[in-house]
Write a protein that holds these residues in place. Structure first.
Motif, PDB file in Angstrom:
ATOM      1  N   GLU A  86       0.872  -1.180   0.000  1.00  0.00           N
ATOM      2  CA  GLU A  86       0.000   0.000   0.000  1.00  0.00           C
ATOM      3  C   GLU A  86       0.907   1.227   0.000  1.00  0.00           C
ATOM      4  O   GLU A  86       1.772   1.348   0.867  1.00  0.00           O
ATOM      5  CB  GLU A  86      -0.866   0.011   1.256  1.00  0.00           C
ATOM      6  N   ARG A 142       0.613   4.978   0.650  1.00  0.00           N
ATOM      7  CA  ARG A 142      -0.363   5.877   1.267  1.00  0.00           C
ATOM      8  C   ARG A 142       0.140   7.309   1.258  1.00  0.00           C
ATOM      9  O   ARG A 142       1.209   7.604   1.770  1.00  0.00           O
ATOM     10  CB  ARG A 142      -0.631   5.447   2.707  1.00  0.00           C
ATOM     11  N   ASP A 190      -6.770   3.411  -5.546  1.00  0.00           N
ATOM     12  CA  ASP A 190      -7.917   2.904  -4.794  1.00  0.00           C
ATOM     13  C   ASP A 190      -9.216   3.455  -5.366  1.00  0.00           C
ATOM     14  O   ASP A 190      -9.232   4.456  -6.056  1.00  0.00           O
ATOM     15  CB  ASP A 190      -7.778   3.242  -3.310  1.00  0.00           C
ATOM     16  N   ASP A 233      -9.478  -3.340  -6.385  1.00  0.00           N
ATOM     17  CA  ASP A 233      -8.508  -2.910  -5.369  1.00  0.00           C
ATOM     18  C   ASP A 233      -7.860  -4.088  -4.652  1.00  0.00           C
ATOM     19  O   ASP A 233      -6.643  -4.104  -4.442  1.00  0.00           O
ATOM     20  CB  ASP A 233      -9.172  -2.003  -4.326  1.00  0.00           C
ATOM     21  N   THR A 293      -3.271   4.928  -2.326  1.00  0.00           N
ATOM     22  CA  THR A 293      -4.462   5.330  -1.587  1.00  0.00           C
ATOM     23  C   THR A 293      -4.168   6.525  -0.680  1.00  0.00           C
ATOM     24  O   THR A 293      -3.011   6.832  -0.412  1.00  0.00           O
ATOM     25  CB  THR A 293      -4.990   4.135  -0.757  1.00  0.00           C
ATOM     26  N   ALA A 304      -5.775   0.853   3.459  1.00  0.00           N
ATOM     27  CA  ALA A 304      -6.495  -0.106   2.617  1.00  0.00           C
ATOM     28  C   ALA A 304      -7.381  -0.988   3.490  1.00  0.00           C
ATOM     29  O   ALA A 304      -7.041  -1.284   4.634  1.00  0.00           O
ATOM     30  CB  ALA A 304      -5.507  -0.959   1.825  1.00  0.00           C
ATOM     31  N   ARG A 338      -2.143  -5.233   4.106  1.00  0.00           N
ATOM     32  CA  ARG A 338      -1.022  -5.290   3.176  1.00  0.00           C
ATOM     33  C   ARG A 338       0.243  -5.651   3.930  1.00  0.00           C
ATOM     34  O   ARG A 338       0.419  -5.284   5.087  1.00  0.00           O
ATOM     35  CB  ARG A 338      -0.841  -3.946   2.470  1.00  0.00           C
ATOM     36  N   VAL A 365       3.562  -1.172   3.898  1.00  0.00           N
ATOM     37  CA  VAL A 365       2.950   0.141   3.718  1.00  0.00           C
ATOM     38  C   VAL A 365       4.078   1.130   3.452  1.00  0.00           C
ATOM     39  O   VAL A 365       5.073   1.143   4.175  1.00  0.00           O
ATOM     40  CB  VAL A 365       2.152   0.579   4.964  1.00  0.00           C
TER      41      VAL A 365
END
Length: 151
Positions: free
Chosen positions: A33, A35, A61, A66, A74, A78, A82, A85
């Protein structure tokens, strides 16, 4: 128990560093992910990742697939867990997230004083919660570990 890796970007920008870290995470078999805090920045990263030489499978996302994306960009955690991250743009990562992941990477631009202050605050929050943390900085084109938490 996961670990937090702080990457202080002083020589190469995020757009150059992120694809390298993503490729290494995918080689480990991790679902990642990425972020951020701003949707526009994630849209820009999406376009830049599609322009990377080679194929780096990912998606933004909010799409119908997804859960199938090996790398999901994202602005919020999420819904599926995951393995890794990667926080960009000062996105928050909670200590429990780090403890439940294989690895968390916090990437921040060295020329941005606010980004450096945010990363320092994240370091304090995570290490005070008992998370193992490592600080890496670029030096002459190489990553050098400059500090680690006492845990």
């Amino acid at each position: 128990m996961g670990q937090a890796y702080f990457y202080h970007l002083t020589e190469r920008p995020l757009e150059s560093t992120l694809p390298v870290l993503l490729a290494k995470a995918l080689e480990q078999g991790w679902r990642v992910e990425v972020r951020g805090r701003e949707r526009e920045a994630m849209d820009r990263l999406d376009r830049q990742l599609w322009a990377v030489e080679g194929f780096l499978p990912h998606g933004l996302d909010g799409g119908p697939h997804d859960a199938d994306q090996p790398v999901l960009l994202t602005v919020a955690p999420a819904s599926d867990r995951r393995s890794c991250v990667m926080s960009v743009g000062g996105a928050d990562v909670a200590p429990d997230e780090v403890k439940g992941a294989e690895r968390v990477c916090i990437l921040f631009e060295g020329a941005d004083a606010a980004a450096v202050q945010t990363a320092r605050a994240q370091w304090r929050t995570l290490t005070e919660a008992g998370v193992a943390a490592y600080y890496w900085a670029e030096d002459s084109g190489r990553w050098i570990k400059k500090a680690e938490s006492g845990t």
